[in-house]
Scaffold this active site. Structure first.
Site, mmCIF file in Angstrom:
data_model
loop_
_atom_site.group_PDB
_atom_site.id
_atom_site.type_symbol
_atom_site.label_atom_id
_atom_site.label_comp_id
_atom_site.label_asym_id
_atom_site.label_seq_id
_atom_site.Cartn_x
_atom_site.Cartn_y
_atom_site.Cartn_z
ATOM 1 N N CYS A 156 0.846 -1.186 0.000
ATOM 2 C CA CYS A 156 0.000 0.000 0.000
ATOM 3 C C CYS A 156 0.886 1.242 0.000
ATOM 4 O O CYS A 156 1.945 1.263 0.611
ATOM 5 C CB CYS A 156 -0.943 0.093 1.188
ATOM 6 S SG CYS A 156 -2.060 -1.285 1.332
ATOM 7 N N GLU A 182 6.829 -14.242 -12.352
ATOM 8 C CA GLU A 182 6.229 -12.964 -11.980
ATOM 9 C C GLU A 182 5.676 -12.215 -13.182
ATOM 10 O O GLU A 182 4.613 -11.610 -13.128
ATOM 11 C CB GLU A 182 7.295 -12.026 -11.379
ATOM 12 C CG GLU A 182 7.784 -12.358 -10.038
ATOM 13 C CD GLU A 182 8.794 -11.309 -9.593
ATOM 14 O OE1 GLU A 182 8.426 -10.469 -8.777
ATOM 15 O OE2 GLU A 182 9.945 -11.337 -10.073
ATOM 16 N N ARG A 236 3.543 -0.142 -5.071
ATOM 17 C CA ARG A 236 3.334 -0.720 -3.748
ATOM 18 C C ARG A 236 1.999 -1.456 -3.628
ATOM 19 O O ARG A 236 1.724 -2.106 -2.621
ATOM 20 C CB ARG A 236 3.385 0.376 -2.683
ATOM 21 C CG ARG A 236 4.687 1.128 -2.650
ATOM 22 C CD ARG A 236 4.640 2.227 -1.619
ATOM 23 N NE ARG A 236 4.553 1.688 -0.285
ATOM 24 C CZ ARG A 236 5.592 1.370 0.468
ATOM 25 N NH1 ARG A 236 6.809 1.539 0.014
ATOM 26 N NH2 ARG A 236 5.426 0.878 1.674
ATOM 27 N N LYS A 241 5.572 -4.098 -4.818
ATOM 28 C CA LYS A 241 7.033 -4.045 -4.773
ATOM 29 C C LYS A 241 7.573 -4.112 -3.348
ATOM 30 O O LYS A 241 8.568 -4.758 -3.090
ATOM 31 C CB LYS A 241 7.526 -2.772 -5.449
ATOM 32 C CG LYS A 241 9.027 -2.704 -5.472
ATOM 33 C CD LYS A 241 9.551 -2.318 -6.805
ATOM 34 C CE LYS A 241 11.032 -2.494 -6.897
ATOM 35 N NZ LYS A 241 11.420 -3.810 -7.380
ATOM 36 N N TRP A 284 -2.942 -2.607 -1.648
ATOM 37 C CA TRP A 284 -2.665 -4.013 -1.927
ATOM 38 C C TRP A 284 -3.426 -4.771 -0.851
ATOM 39 O O TRP A 284 -3.085 -4.692 0.331
ATOM 40 C CB TRP A 284 -1.166 -4.276 -1.836
ATOM 41 C CG TRP A 284 -0.770 -5.662 -2.228
ATOM 42 C CD1 TRP A 284 -0.476 -6.110 -3.481
ATOM 43 C CD2 TRP A 284 -0.627 -6.800 -1.358
ATOM 44 N NE1 TRP A 284 -0.166 -7.448 -3.440
ATOM 45 C CE2 TRP A 284 -0.247 -7.901 -2.156
ATOM 46 C CE3 TRP A 284 -0.784 -6.997 0.013
ATOM 47 C CZ2 TRP A 284 -0.018 -9.167 -1.633
ATOM 48 C CZ3 TRP A 284 -0.560 -8.260 0.536
ATOM 49 C CH2 TRP A 284 -0.185 -9.332 -0.290
ATOM 50 N N ASN A 299 -1.302 1.972 5.963
ATOM 51 C CA ASN A 299 -0.463 0.960 5.307
ATOM 52 C C ASN A 299 0.050 0.043 6.412
ATOM 53 O O ASN A 299 0.697 0.503 7.341
ATOM 54 C CB ASN A 299 0.692 1.680 4.595
ATOM 55 C CG ASN A 299 1.840 0.742 4.206
ATOM 56 O OD1 ASN A 299 2.980 1.159 4.146
ATOM 57 N ND2 ASN A 299 1.551 -0.498 3.948
ATOM 58 N N GLY A 300 -0.278 -1.233 6.310
ATOM 59 C CA GLY A 300 0.174 -2.180 7.333
ATOM 60 C C GLY A 300 -0.941 -3.147 7.674
ATOM 61 O O GLY A 300 -1.915 -3.278 6.926
ATOM 62 N N LYS A 306 11.677 -14.630 -12.035
ATOM 63 C CA LYS A 306 11.357 -13.492 -12.908
ATOM 64 C C LYS A 306 10.310 -13.895 -13.944
ATOM 65 O O LYS A 306 9.353 -13.183 -14.194
ATOM 66 C CB LYS A 306 12.645 -13.018 -13.575
ATOM 67 C CG LYS A 306 12.741 -11.556 -13.834
ATOM 68 C CD LYS A 306 13.310 -10.737 -12.704
ATOM 69 C CE LYS A 306 12.711 -10.978 -11.345
ATOM 70 N NZ LYS A 306 13.419 -10.372 -10.272
ATOM 71 N N HIS A 336 16.884 -36.038 -9.647
ATOM 72 C CA HIS A 336 16.197 -36.528 -8.449
ATOM 73 C C HIS A 336 14.715 -36.166 -8.457
ATOM 74 O O HIS A 336 14.093 -36.105 -7.401
ATOM 75 C CB HIS A 336 16.896 -35.982 -7.199
ATOM 76 C CG HIS A 336 18.330 -36.400 -7.130
ATOM 77 N ND1 HIS A 336 18.719 -37.633 -6.661
ATOM 78 C CD2 HIS A 336 19.462 -35.784 -7.539
ATOM 79 C CE1 HIS A 336 20.037 -37.738 -6.760
ATOM 80 N NE2 HIS A 336 20.503 -36.626 -7.292
ATOM 81 N N GLU A 353 16.610 -17.336 -9.789
ATOM 82 C CA GLU A 353 16.186 -15.958 -10.076
ATOM 83 C C GLU A 353 15.504 -15.884 -11.449
ATOM 84 O O GLU A 353 14.487 -15.204 -11.609
ATOM 85 C CB GLU A 353 17.408 -15.024 -9.991
ATOM 86 C CG GLU A 353 17.179 -13.585 -10.410
ATOM 87 C CD GLU A 353 16.114 -12.856 -9.609
ATOM 88 O OE1 GLU A 353 15.637 -13.373 -8.582
ATOM 89 O OE2 GLU A 353 15.719 -11.754 -10.045
HETATM 90 C C1 F6R Z 1 11.115 -10.232 -7.267
HETATM 91 C C2 F6R Z 1 11.016 -9.249 -6.215
HETATM 92 C C3 F6R Z 1 10.762 -9.725 -4.839
HETATM 93 C C4 F6R Z 1 11.662 -8.979 -3.846
HETATM 94 C C5 F6R Z 1 11.292 -9.345 -2.406
HETATM 95 C C6 F6R Z 1 12.224 -8.693 -1.399
HETATM 96 O O1 F6R Z 1 11.307 -9.643 -8.506
HETATM 97 O O2 F6R Z 1 11.130 -8.088 -6.449
HETATM 98 O O3 F6R Z 1 10.927 -11.100 -4.721
HETATM 99 O O4 F6R Z 1 12.990 -9.296 -4.122
HETATM 100 O O5 F6R Z 1 9.979 -8.958 -2.153
HETATM 101 O O6 F6R Z 1 12.151 -7.310 -1.483
HETATM 102 P P1 F6R Z 1 13.270 -6.381 -0.885
HETATM 103 O O7 F6R Z 1 14.515 -6.649 -1.622
HETATM 104 O O8 F6R Z 1 12.747 -4.992 -1.087
HETATM 105 O O9 F6R Z 1 13.416 -6.739 0.579
#
Ligand code: F6R
Length: 611
Positions: free
Chosen positions: A2, A491, A27, A606, A73, A99-100, A488, A507, A484
């Site tokens: 949020c 997502e 956010r 994010k 969110w 927010n929270g 990606k 395995h 990773e």
């Molecule tokens: C993936 C992504 C998330 C963040 C995770 C941690 O693309 O962005 O998996 O890496 O939410 O976020 P931070 O790094 O802000 O603690």
């Protein structure tokens, strides 16, 4: 998650808040709302993106110079008009954005229902606003007093900004566990979850700390703690430019941020790496070199992409420093009563510096006597502030929800740390140290060379845009890159993808392989090269489709694979910095080909400020 924004001053608040919410949409973006104080407080909120609020045009949107806004969110209650913020108290006197998460909202709600309160929404926020009202009305308290008392009884995390009927020139904000920045203007003030909505109006900011309350009018900011003691605000200068948070001609922030990497890595190395004199300067590590040199072990805590950077760091630190390293998901670490004490170093890795699980994990470890080192991108964020020491990644603001340039900057800082500590401990020989410095200095240029192949990667994407599943495999330093790459793709394209150590495939995951399964190998030249060639053969023998990230000049895998993505050769310790790039671009192009909003994938946000 949020985003919240507020304005108080003499300009029209509505356009400022609307623009601010758009900047904070990373956010959360399932509903949004704004409340403005005109003759009284008017509230407008809608399910959907912030753009849905643009249709609100009446006198108040032109004239009101005080207001609060929110982009959501969803946690408690589905995305809907009624669950969107701001929320009003039963009397209509108090309006609030939050927010929270209020964890004890259910018991508070029961208490309030027994007292006759009614609720329109399913949110914890509507409980909070009424809880404040109940305390205010039953004790005849000011809003400020009522908030102080209410917040002492609330369990969970919050930033709230509150408006009250009858007090047109005042906002009250409070925080615990979620971020809040105040922009200090001339006869006006701005509040937001991060500095991006504030940057074009003022560079003077105050980061509000946990358990602090800010009482704000257009020409005054009063900070207090929850015990009602005044606190002197610490005004800082923002080190951020407007251009950094705009798309700069790219279709998406994600693409811009991928292409930012030669520059963001140069920024990350600037003032630290000196390849002429073969020196590395990392003040946060240098000031605590003896702590690192004597560490019994290092525990890395992080989430998501940052956790993957932690896995790479495990290989780097164990190799160069001979210190045992454990890499933990912050969400697991915080709840399982880990054995932590003096002599342990916790490295918290976080782009946002606000991830709730990482934040709480390090708070606990700090209480138990561990030394906390933050590897953080967002300057002034909570994790940066709570750490004993740290090193910023200096990747600049990352707006695309999927992390790209923050990851490579994290790897760069972690490599520098491992080199610095290894040299100090004597576990990294001088000649090897010099060689790695020279290699690191070449990275931004190699990133540029690698990104220049983007048209070829776009072509590869066309072959796989309709895939249902994907397998990513890698070994050694490239194993976390496989994880990773899979994250990606998931997502951005919503294609199911799994990352595995290549040898582990036998395995279990090999059962998935058939002519419809693309298997992406991170297969650059390193100590495991021959082993990975065998793994590719194993997939080909079962008719799987092979895509491989290979080093320049590699004809062996080129001839075996269905498609290749070529990167410059790099030392294996630094390989993830380069081998991850084609996977970022491939995910991006597949997401675009599938017609998806790659900057705002569904269900994500994010900054994950709730656990
Ligand atoms: C993936 C992504 C998330 C963040 C995770 C941690 O693309 O962005 O998996 O890496 O939410 O976020 P931070 O790094 O802000 O603690």
């Amino acid at each position: 998650m949020c985003g919240i924004v507020a304005y108080i001053g003499s300009q029209a608040a509505y356009p400022i808040i609307l623009k601010g919410l758009k900047r904070l949409e990373y956010r959360g973006y399932d509903s949004a709302g704004i409340a403005l104080y005109g003759k009284n407080i008017t509230n407008f909120k809608k399910k959907g993106r912030v753009a849905e609020l643009e249709s609100w045009t009446d006198e108040i949107t032109l004239t009101a110079s005080v207001g609060i806004g929110h982009t959501r969110w969803a946690t408690h209650g589905e995305p809907s008009d009624v669950n969107a913020h701001p929320h009003k108290s039963n009397s209509g006197k108090i309006t609030l954005v939050h927010n929270g998460i209020i964890e004890n909202y259910a018991s508070l709600k029961q208490e309030l229902i027994q007292k006759g309160y009614t609720f329109e929404s399913a949110t914890d926020t509507e409980v909070l606003v009424n809880f404040i009202e109940e305390i205010q009305q039953s004790n005849n308290y000011s809003l400020e007093e009522a908030m102080r008392i209410a917040l002492k009884r609330v369990v969970g995390a919050y930033v709230i900004i509150v408006m009250e009927e009858g007090f047109p020139n005042r906002l009250i904000a409070a925080r615990k566990g979620s971020p809040l920045v105040i922009g200090v203007g001339d006869g006006e003030h701005f509040l937001a979850s991060d500095a991006s909505p504030i940057i074009e109006y003022t560079k003077k900011v105050i980061y509000v700390n946990d358990y602090e309350l800010a009482i704000i009018s257009e020409d005054e900011i009063i900070l207090k703690n929850l015990g009602n003691e005044p606190i002197t605000p610490y005004i800082q200068q923002l080190d951020m430019e407007l251009a950094q948070i705009e798309k700069g001609g790219y279709d998406h922030f994600m693409l811009k941020e991928i292409f930012d990497q030669p520059a963001s890595l140069t920024d990350c190395l600037r003032g630290r790496l000196d390849s002429e004199n073969m020196t590395l300067t990392l003040a946060g590590v240098e000031q605590h070199l003896s702590v690192f040199a004597q560490a019994k072990r290092i525990v890395i805590v992080a989430c998501g992409t940052s956790w993957h950077a932690g896995l790479v760091a495990e290989y780097m630190i164990e190799t160069l420093c001979r210190i045992p390293v454990e890499v933990e998901y912050a969400s697991e670490f915080r709840y399982r009563n880990p054995v932590i004490g003096p002599g342990d170093i916790i490295i918290a890795i976080s782009q946002s510096g606000e991830t709730a699980d990482t934040l709480v994990a390090i708070e606990r470890a700090k209480e138990q006597g561990a030394f906390i080192f933050g590897v953080v991108n967002a300057v002034g964020s909570s994790i940066a502030r709570i750490s004993h020491a740290g090193a910023y990644t200096h990747a600049g603001p990352e707006i695309g929800v999927a992390s790209t340039k923050a990851f490579t900057a994290q790897l760069t800082v972690l490599a520098m740390m491992a080199m610095k500590i290894g040299k100090a401990k004597g576990t990294l020989a001088s000649a090897e140290y010099d060689r790695l410095i020279a290699e690191l200095a070449l990275i931004p240029e190699k990133v540029k060379t690698s990104l220049a192949t983007h048209e070829k990667i776009k072509e590869v994407a066309k072959h796989y845009a309709d895939a249902r599943d994907f397998l990513f495999l890698g070994r050694g330093y490239n194993f976390p890159v496989a994880l990773e790459g899979a994250l990606k793709l998931k997502e951005i394209s919503y294609i199911h993808a799994e990352g595995y150590p290549a040898a582990e495939m036998k395995h279990g995951p090999i059962a998935l392989v058939d002519e419809n399964l693309p298997v992406l190998f991170i297969a650059t030249k390193d100590a495991y090269y021959e082993k990975i060639v065998s793994n590719i053969q194993e997939i080909k023998a079962r008719k799987g489709m092979v895509i491989a990230v290979i080093s320049e000049g590699d004809t062996l895998i080129r001839d075996m694979a269905d498609h290749v993505m070529v990167v410059p050769e790099v030392d294996e310790l630094l390989a993830p910095l380069i081998s991850v790039l084609p996977t970022q671009l491939l995910s991006y192009y597949i997401g675009v080909l599938r017609g998806l909003d790659v900057d705002k994938p569904r269900n994500l946000a994010k900054s994950v400020t709730v656990e």
